[in-house]
Design an enzyme around this catalytic site. Structure first.
Site, PDB file in Angstrom:
ATOM      1  N   TYR A  28      -7.416 -10.426   8.696  1.00  0.00           N
ATOM      2  CA  TYR A  28      -6.113 -10.162   8.065  1.00  0.00           C
ATOM      3  C   TYR A  28      -4.999 -10.698   8.967  1.00  0.00           C
ATOM      4  O   TYR A  28      -4.077 -11.380   8.507  1.00  0.00           O
ATOM      5  CB  TYR A  28      -5.956  -8.651   7.845  1.00  0.00           C
ATOM      6  N   ASP A  69       0.832  -1.210   0.000  1.00  0.00           N
ATOM      7  CA  ASP A  69       0.000   0.000   0.000  1.00  0.00           C
ATOM      8  C   ASP A  69       0.865   1.258   0.000  1.00  0.00           C
ATOM      9  O   ASP A  69       0.678   2.163  -0.819  1.00  0.00           O
ATOM     10  CB  ASP A  69      -0.917   0.021   1.232  1.00  0.00           C
TER      11      ASP A  69
HETATM   12 MG    MG Z   1      -5.552   0.297   4.541  1.00  0.00          MG
END
Ligand code: MG
Ligand code: ADP
Length: 383
Positions: free
Chosen positions: A220, A171
């Site tokens: 996650y 990210d």
């Molecule tokens: Mg995020």
């Protein structure tokens, strides 16, 4: 976009900002959950993102305002994560903490205002956009120097340690390194970044399922833990493997009995994704766009079957997209467990075709999809 950020800043703080930065969200093109497993991933920065404006204060306070949210104040000398409705400021607070640990000197606090053109929690990484825009604007304001890789690392550390999300470098790396009309490839073991032009006449469409999974963060973290458990089992027989990405699908299958069904499937998702990233890189070089699309669909299937990070809603969107002749391929984008699907399309995939996909999704899942037609845009920068 930046005009509205300045207006928000002025309305709240009665003065003008000294520095402004923009950082984009991202599409995960292919390479799912490979980043924290030392693997390969390809993404693209999108043109949507977060614009952040900042001005130094004369005291030690930090103040935050985001369009549509209540303002939050914190103390520069007492940086601890906040909970409840104020927890959205943990992203910039974490970045400030790590920047200071890296040597950025802040003798006074600051006022911060942000506006966003990204959906939140949809798998387009608004959190990394928030972190990178904070890092770029504050570094310029307080006189701290780094490069794209340095800022990406600082922001990842903030999300890992301060927010408590064990994400890999995808990210923040793509938000930092994005380039107009380009894909960003990351080798997460060596942290080498490479950009590659998008093929002419190809487009990205995002379909946000608008399904917010209540337990995304813990799901996650579960997958993160399962990958490390699988590696520990495999290392008994293959001690040279430092990460799952040092192994092939064949090696994982050969040790399926030791791993058991669940850990075998988790490991196969990672080794399979690395192989698919390589096949996409080769297909792009040869201009084989149907080959790229086939790998995208195969990636989604592995998410559904092996990694179990897809949902019925994401599967319905991918199935509806697969009916469209102008779609090369589609898959969930980002961590999964809800969020969005990405479609890689020809230029003749248009708003009518997107509406057909959204209608099929609505009929099957009784929910509206949010459709975004986007392009690969520039990475984080000062305005
Ligand atoms: Mg995020
Ligand atoms: P994603 O990164 O996929 O969008 P995350 O759960 O990682 O999803 O990050 C979303 C969080 O980032 C939000 O819950 C909020 O705390 C913060 N955030 C993102 N955009 C904004 C915004 N415009 N204003 C305030 N907080 C934001």
């Amino acid at each position: 976009m930046s005009a509205s950020t300045i207006t928000l800043f002025q309305e709240n703080y009665g003065t003008t900002p000294e520095q402004m930065a923009f950082a984009p969200g991202r599409i995960e093109f292919i390479g799912n959950h490979t980043d924290y497993n030392g693997g390969l991933v390809m993404g693209a920065a999108v043109t949507e993102g977060i614009t952040l404006a900042v001005r130094r204060r004369e005291d030690q306070q930090l103040r935050f305002i985001s369009d549509g949210l209540e303002g939050v104040a914190a103390d520069l000398e007492n940086l601890t994560p906040l909970s409840g409705s104020a927890s959205w400021v943990n992203y910039p607070l974490g970045v400030i903490k790590i920047l200071r640990e890296c040597g950025m000197s802040m003798s006074v606090g600051c006022d911060i205002a942000i506006t966003s053109t990204l959906p939140t929690g949809a798998g387009m990484s608004s959190s990394a956009a928030f972190e990178l825009s904070t890092a770029y604007a504050l570094a310029a304001l307080y006189g701290f120097k780094s490069d794209s890789a340095g800022f990406a690392g600082i922001c990842r550390q903030a999300e890992n340690e301060f927010v408590g999300m064990p994400c890999g470098i995808l990210d923040q790396g793509v938000s930092a390194f994005g380039k107009k009309n380009s894909l960003v490839s990351i080798n997460c073991a060596s942290e080498v970044y490479r950009t590659q032009a998008m093929p002419e006449g190809t487009h990205f469409w995002i379909f946000d399922s608008n399904e917010k999974h209540a337990l995304v963060d813990s799901a996650y973290a579960d997958r993160h833990r399962e990958c490390h458990q699988a590696l520990a089992v495999l290392q008994k027989a293959l001690p040279d493997a430092k990460t799952l990405s040092d192994l092939t699908c064949e090696q994982v299958k050969a040790h399926a009995a030791d791993l058991g069904d669940l850990l075998t499937r988790r490991a196969l998702h990672i080794t399979g994704e690395n192989a698919r990233v390589r096949s996409v890189e080769a297909a792009l070089e040869q201009g084989d766009l149907p080959g790229v699309g086939a790998a995208l669909y195969a990636s989604h299937k592995s998410s559904r079957v092996n990694f179990e990070n897809s949902t019925a809603a994401l599967d319905a969107l991918v199935a509806a997209l697969a009916q469209q002749p102008a779609v090369y391929g589609a898959r969930l984008t980002g961590g999964g467990f809800g969020g969005a699907v990405m479609a890689f399309t020809r230029a003749d995939f248009d708003a009518d075709a997107a509406a057909m996909v959204a209608a099929a999704y609505q009929a099957q899942c009784s929910r509206e999809a949010t459709v975004i037609h986007t392009q690969a845009g520039e990475g984080a920068h000062l305005l």
